[in-house]
Design an enzyme around this catalytic site. Structure first.
Site, mmCIF file in Angstrom:
data_model
loop_
_atom_site.group_PDB
_atom_site.id
_atom_site.type_symbol
_atom_site.label_atom_id
_atom_site.label_comp_id
_atom_site.label_asym_id
_atom_site.label_seq_id
_atom_site.Cartn_x
_atom_site.Cartn_y
_atom_site.Cartn_z
ATOM 1 N N ARG A 111 -52.322 10.196 28.299
ATOM 2 C CA ARG A 111 -51.752 8.845 28.206
ATOM 3 C C ARG A 111 -50.696 8.818 29.121
ATOM 4 O O ARG A 111 -49.749 9.439 29.481
ATOM 5 C CB ARG A 111 -50.854 8.632 26.982
ATOM 6 N N HIS A 138 -56.931 0.574 27.708
ATOM 7 C CA HIS A 138 -57.103 1.556 26.444
ATOM 8 C C HIS A 138 -58.399 1.556 25.718
ATOM 9 O O HIS A 138 -58.715 1.054 24.773
ATOM 10 C CB HIS A 138 -56.085 0.765 25.707
ATOM 11 N N GLN A 141 -59.060 2.716 22.141
ATOM 12 C CA GLN A 141 -58.657 1.696 21.134
ATOM 13 C C GLN A 141 -59.830 0.743 20.949
ATOM 14 O O GLN A 141 -59.958 0.278 19.794
ATOM 15 C CB GLN A 141 -57.306 0.852 21.461
ATOM 16 N N ASP A 229 -51.881 -8.243 20.505
ATOM 17 C CA ASP A 229 -51.124 -7.101 20.777
ATOM 18 C C ASP A 229 -49.803 -7.412 21.387
ATOM 19 O O ASP A 229 -49.453 -8.555 21.427
ATOM 20 C CB ASP A 229 -51.742 -6.352 22.185
ATOM 21 N N CYS A 268 -54.001 -3.642 17.722
ATOM 22 C CA CYS A 268 -54.033 -2.028 17.921
ATOM 23 C C CYS A 268 -52.731 -1.246 17.344
ATOM 24 O O CYS A 268 -52.813 -0.302 17.009
ATOM 25 C CB CYS A 268 -54.050 -1.824 19.430
ATOM 26 N N ARG A 296 -59.384 4.977 14.552
ATOM 27 C CA ARG A 296 -58.965 5.683 15.916
ATOM 28 C C ARG A 296 -59.492 7.086 15.884
ATOM 29 O O ARG A 296 -60.192 7.683 16.600
ATOM 30 C CB ARG A 296 -57.682 5.600 16.273
#
Ligand code: CP
Ligand code: NVA
Length: 311
Positions: A111, A138, A141, A229, A268, A296
């Site tokens: 990340r 991402h 996700q 988001d 998310c 996830r």
């Protein structure tokens, strides 16, 4: 000749068949262990003897726990590191770090603040590298999101997904997936925070049905899925301007009412209740956010298996 490692840096470079195979594997493995204790091994323990290293330059709850528990379920081991505590934080290059970790573990998840660092790491790595979120995208996700949509609504192909809010990293991964899985994507953002234009152009060029507007209700109309988001992502430093621009893009009961009757809500997470989403929507009957978070684990297990050549 040894094959180059199978990196998972974005959705765009994957074939449609690979994306489908990853999602199918995720559904299958989730179904096979329904009701089991969380750390019990999958019956075939396909990654026994394998190790995953995770490097975090930014905060995380879901990504670190889901990769860690997912790796355990697959029979492997994982190591979680903060970049600041590593020699990376004192200037060791990403390439040298990649060369060293390639001798010690079988796969690396990163990340990172800058997407290019993950690309550079992967170029120097002899083992697969997974993008666990960057400023650009991402992809892990949105695999969990697509899996959740399929659980709730059936095949994602032909569905209409409305992205309402910031044209950010998660949005970019949705744009990349639209052509692979043949869903319609309607994006609504403030004019100052549009989706990444290169991603839009590439998706449209590949035949994706992706539209972008500046009106939340237009995007929500006829949608099967409403997704949003945070208005201020990690690494965004223009909070005041964002907080002024985004309120018309809050997902509330009115926006949900513009969508199809069976539409679901995704986020998310982490959510900023009272900003991009109301409590009523987050906690309401159409919210699938907790399934989405759990997924996830299942989606990433399938990514790890794909990276390591097991599917
Ligand atoms: N959605 C997501 O990636 O969550 P974390 O930042 O907690 O990992
Ligand atoms: N867009 C958010 C996602 C967090 C999981 C961020 O980058 O901070």
């Amino acid at each position: 000749m040894t094959q180059p490692p199978r990196h998972f840096l974005d959705i765009a470079p994957l074939s449609r068949t690979d994306v489908r195979a990853i999602l199918d594997e995720a559904h299958r493995r989730k179904g096979a262990r329904a009701g089991w204790p969380k750390a019990k091994l999958d019956e075939d323990a396909p990654l026994a003897g394998h190790a995953l290293a995770m490097i975090f330059q930014k905060n995380s709850t879901r990504t670190r726990v889901s990769f860690d528990i997912g790796m355990r379920q697959l029979g492997g081991a994982s190591i979680v590191m903060s970049a600041a505590d590593m020699q990376l934080g004192r200037g060791e290059t990403v390439e040298d770090t990649a060369r060293v970790l390639s001798r010690m573990v079988d796969c690396v998840m990163i990340r990172a603040n800058n997407h290019q660092d993950v690309v550079d790491f992967a170029a120097a790595s002899a083992v697969p590298v997974v993008n666990g979120l960057t400023d650009f995208s991402h992809p892990c996700q949105i695999l969990a999101d697509l899996m959740t949509i399929e659980e709730r609504l059936g095949a994602v192909e032909g569905k209409t997904i409305a992205w309402i809010g910031d044209g950010n990293n998660v949005c970019a991964s949705f744009v990349q997936a639209a052509e692979k899985l043949k869903f319609r994507l309607k994006i609504a953002t403030p004019a100052a925070y549009p989706p990444k234009s290169q991603e839009l152009a590439a998706a449209r060029g590949a035949g994706a049905d992706v539209t972008a507007s500046n009106d939340a209700r237009t995007a929500a109309a006829g949608a099967d899925v409403i997704v949003t988001d945070t208005w201020v992502s990690m690494g965004d430093f223009d909070k005041d301007a964002r907080m002024a621009a985004f309120p018309p893009f809050a997902v509330n009961d009115d926006v949900m009412a513009a969508a199809n009757r069976d539409a679901i809500f995704l986020h998310c997470l982490p959510a900023h209740r009272g900003e991009e989403v109301t409590d009523a929507v987050m906690d309401g009957p159409r919210s699938a956010v907790w399934d989405e978070a759990e997924n996830r684990i299942h989606a990433q297990k399938a990514v790890l298996l794909w990276c390591l050549g097991k599917i």
